[in-house]
Design an enzyme around this catalytic site. Structure first.
Site, short mmCIF file in Angstrom:
data_model
loop_
_atom_site.label_atom_id
_atom_site.label_comp_id
_atom_site.label_asym_id
_atom_site.label_seq_id
_atom_site.Cartn_x
_atom_site.Cartn_y
_atom_site.Cartn_z
N ASP A 270 -58.01 -59.02 -28.90
CA ASP A 270 -58.40 -59.31 -27.64
C ASP A 270 -57.46 -60.06 -26.91
O ASP A 270 -56.31 -60.19 -27.21
CB ASP A 270 -59.52 -60.19 -27.61
CG ASP A 270 -60.58 -59.81 -26.61
OD1 ASP A 270 -60.27 -60.20 -25.45
OD2 ASP A 270 -61.71 -59.34 -26.98
N HIS A 340 -58.09 -56.74 -21.91
CA HIS A 340 -58.26 -57.71 -23.03
C HIS A 340 -56.99 -57.26 -23.95
O HIS A 340 -57.24 -57.38 -25.06
CB HIS A 340 -59.68 -57.37 -23.84
CG HIS A 340 -60.69 -57.88 -23.24
ND1 HIS A 340 -61.12 -59.11 -22.95
CD2 HIS A 340 -61.69 -57.30 -22.25
CE1 HIS A 340 -62.31 -59.38 -22.27
NE2 HIS A 340 -62.63 -58.29 -21.83
N ASP A 404 -63.48 -52.13 -21.85
CA ASP A 404 -64.31 -52.94 -20.90
C ASP A 404 -63.49 -53.87 -19.75
O ASP A 404 -62.60 -54.24 -20.28
CB ASP A 404 -65.49 -53.73 -21.45
CG ASP A 404 -64.80 -54.69 -22.72
OD1 ASP A 404 -63.78 -54.40 -23.30
OD2 ASP A 404 -65.31 -55.87 -22.79
N GLU A 405 -64.13 -54.42 -19.02
CA GLU A 405 -63.74 -55.58 -17.92
C GLU A 405 -62.20 -55.27 -17.64
O GLU A 405 -61.49 -56.65 -17.56
CB GLU A 405 -63.97 -56.67 -18.61
CG GLU A 405 -65.36 -56.99 -19.17
CD GLU A 405 -65.70 -58.29 -19.80
OE1 GLU A 405 -66.84 -59.07 -19.33
OE2 GLU A 405 -64.97 -58.89 -20.42
N GLU A 550 -66.55 -66.68 -29.02
CA GLU A 550 -65.97 -67.63 -28.12
C GLU A 550 -66.17 -69.15 -28.29
O GLU A 550 -65.36 -70.11 -28.68
CB GLU A 550 -66.16 -67.53 -26.50
CG GLU A 550 -65.48 -66.40 -25.96
CD GLU A 550 -66.12 -65.31 -25.95
OE1 GLU A 550 -65.79 -64.31 -24.96
OE2 GLU A 550 -66.94 -65.12 -26.75
#
Length: 607
Positions: A270, A340, A404-405, A550
């Protein structure tokens, strides 16, 4: 307010901290922003300031997307760096009174005995009579040729009994090729007869039997018939944001097997770290397996100034894969591309960074440098090498590529990306993400693997529909993708993301960006609804739970967030809805807490 409680004067100092929010440099008072990378923030006084012992320095921060609602939101990992040699002083965060949020206390669980056997997840069929079989001091397994591994796993799951022929409860194993892969039957009379058509089925049967033997001193006689609702029942573990030891991974695998999950989705990479050894690129783990002050990846998520992290060697990963295989659990690795990817880019800038790209973007986690460039040849060399090595380590027929993202603004001011658009006849920059993912899909297909990705993987409209989509934004995301023809794993954050707080109390840990949910809400999640077409129902392969880490720093915090909600999820994934019973599940769960105590799991208490 910063107070110098030391005996020394401080000059030329910088305040470093972790805070989940986006600072506006124009809205700071008394300090200026040195840098913000993700949630790592460095601040300096906006004019030379000497902080004498006992002196107080006042400053004000205005932070967008920040809400101090619970203990998870508070600043952490705070330290001062100062002087030419960057000396470090740790800073204590004074007690902070958060606004009180009144929540309805979770009711105590049903204390009555279970309706039948204390098996979780609830079997398909249980028929019992009034006779019982007394449990002896030992267990003895007959006819288990070819099932030596499954037998050893079963013995390891027992909390009180051990193997022995004298004074034993006898278990006979009976092969029945009419039973499907994970199906099993258990007949209990003067002895126990376990029937299955495969080693996997025996493994699932033994898990149910272990639960029964751990729960009671006398088994009701009768019959159990069982098979799973969904073929895919998974748990995703993020070991990037906070690292977990191999021993903890094995404990997680043990519990997945005990509750009949069949997939561990292992999140290795990540923005904050790269955690799996890639021999072609040793820089990945040498440079970004650890983060801290002065390192390529700065402190994140409260890890502080000292080097923090770790990585898994290929041998350790293979060891975990073999351990899971003995328990009939597949391990699916995840690397995150094209978003990421900050850790990889920090480790291999000569390969993965376009120095002429002037695009400006900010990811949802506040990074401005975390997306691979799909027009760089180095990107594809990187993907090739990583996929080759991961396919050698992980025999499962799948590999997850994230996807993703990816934020708005990427690649807009990259000349090579603009040329790539023209050369390929693409109309939208998002098609470049589809181009890159299609390359990865073709590469994986050559290796005999299927590409998996989060739901944004279909953005850019380039993937073949044999890709499997993990729908996380909500229940309807699963429905939409399945109806469109994609095979789908349902993992909606509102019901399956176990880093979500149990409730909104200010003292309850966990994040709340999607929701908060208690045990009962986890139990009643239903993946199917009337909006699914018949084709869509066939495309919904299963359910996955997830622990993004996180804010989950320690193993005890991990246990608290995951258990017992993951156990409720076991029943969602395995049991047919008509067989679910919330009151009886509570009664069975009360019995299972004793087993979690036996393993030392620091679960959230409901007693």
């Amino acid at each position: 307010m910063l107070t110098n409680l030391s005996q020394s004067s401080l000059t030329d100092w910088t305040l470093n901290l972790f805070l989940v929010g986006l600072l506006d440099p124009a809205k700071l008072d008394g300090v200026e922003l040195v840098r913000q990378d993700g949630s790592f923030i460095a601040l300096k006084p906006n004019m030379p300031t000497k902080l004498e012992p006992g002196q107080v320095f006042n400053f004000t921060l205005l932070v967008d997307k920040l809400a101090l609602k619970n203990i998870t939101d508070l600043p952490s990992g705070i330290y001062l760096s100062f002087g030419e040699k960057e000396q470090i002083i740790q800073v204590e965060f004074a007690p902070f009174i958060l606004p009180h949020v009144a929540v309805t206390p979770a009711p105590k669980l049903n204390q009555a005995p279970p309706n039948a056997l204390a098996i979780i997840p609830q079997p398909q069929q249980v028929e019992l009579n009034n006779d019982t079989l007394a449990i002896q001091q030992h267990v003895w397994i007959n006819n288990n040729q070819g099932l030596e591994v499954e037998s050893q796993v079963f013995l390891s799951q027992l909390s009180k009994l051990r193997l022995g022929k004298e004074k034993s409860t006898v278990i006979d194993c009976l092969w029945d090729d009419k039973l499907t892969l994970e199906a099993y039957q258990i007949a209990i009379k003067d002895k126990i007869v376990v029937s299955a058509g495969s080693k996997v089925g025996f493994g699932r049967a033994f898990a149910s039997l272990a639960q029964c033997l751990n729960a009671t001193s006398a088994l009701p006689q009768g019959f159990i018939k069982d098979q799973p609702r969904f073929a895919y029942r998974g748990f995703m573990l993020d070991c990037v944001r906070h690292f977990r030891s191999v021993e903890k991974i094995k404990q997680v695998i043990d519990l997945l097997a005990y509750y009949k999950f069949n997939t561990l989705h292992w999140h290795f990479t990540d923005d904050e770290a790269w955690r799996i050894e890639i021999k072609a690129f040793p820089q990945l783990t040498e440079t970004t397996a650890y983060r801290g002050h002065g390192l390529a990846i700065e402190s994140q998520f409260g890890s502080g100034s000292d080097p923090y992290g770790g990585f898994y060697s290929q041998e350790q990963a293979k060891e975990a894969v073999a351990y899971a295989a003995e328990r009939h659990i597949q391990v699916i690795p995840e690397i995150d591309i094209p978003g990421h990817s900050r850790a990889a880019m920090k480790a291999l800038p000569e390969l993965l960074v376009d120095p002429d790209d002037r695009s400006q973007y900010c990811s949802v986690q506040f990074y401005t440098d975390n997306v691979l460039n799909p027009a760089l040849p180095g990107t594809y060399h990187f993907i090739d090498q990583v996929i080759d090595e991961l396919c050698d380590i992980f025999p499962a027929p799948y590999l997850h590529v994230g996807a993703d993202e990816v934020p708005e603004g990427v690649w807009e001011h990259s000349a090579i990306c603009q040329k790539m658009l023209v050369d390929n006849g693409y109309q939208d920059l998002r098609e470049l993400q589809g181009h890159l993912l299609r390359y990865a899909q073709d590469k994986l297909r050559q290796k005999g693997k299927t590409l998996l990705g989060w739901e944004e993987a279909i953005h850019g409209d380039k993937l073949e529909q044999d890709a499997i989509i993990y729908a996380w934004r909500g229940v309807e995301s699963s429905i939409k993708a399945a109806n469109q023809g994609y095979q789908v794993i349902a993992t909606p954050a509102h019901f399956t993301y176990l880093d979500m707080a149990y409730n909104r109390s200010e003292v309850e840990p966990g994040t709340t960006w999607a929701t908060d949910f208690e045990l009962e809400e986890a139990y009643w999640y239903e993946p199917l609804n009337d909006n699914l077409s018949e084709t869509g129902k066939a495309n919904l392969l299963g359910v996955q739970y997830a622990l993004w880490s996180e804010f989950v720093r320690t193993d005890s915090q991990f246990d608290y967030m995951v258990f017992p909600r993951l156990i409720a999820g076991a029943e969602v994934a395995w049991s047919q809805p008509e067989h679910k019973d919330w009151q009886d599940f509570q009664a069975r769960l009360n019995v299972h807490f004793n087993y979690l105590d036996h393993l030392g799991i620091k679960y959230r208490h409901y007693k």
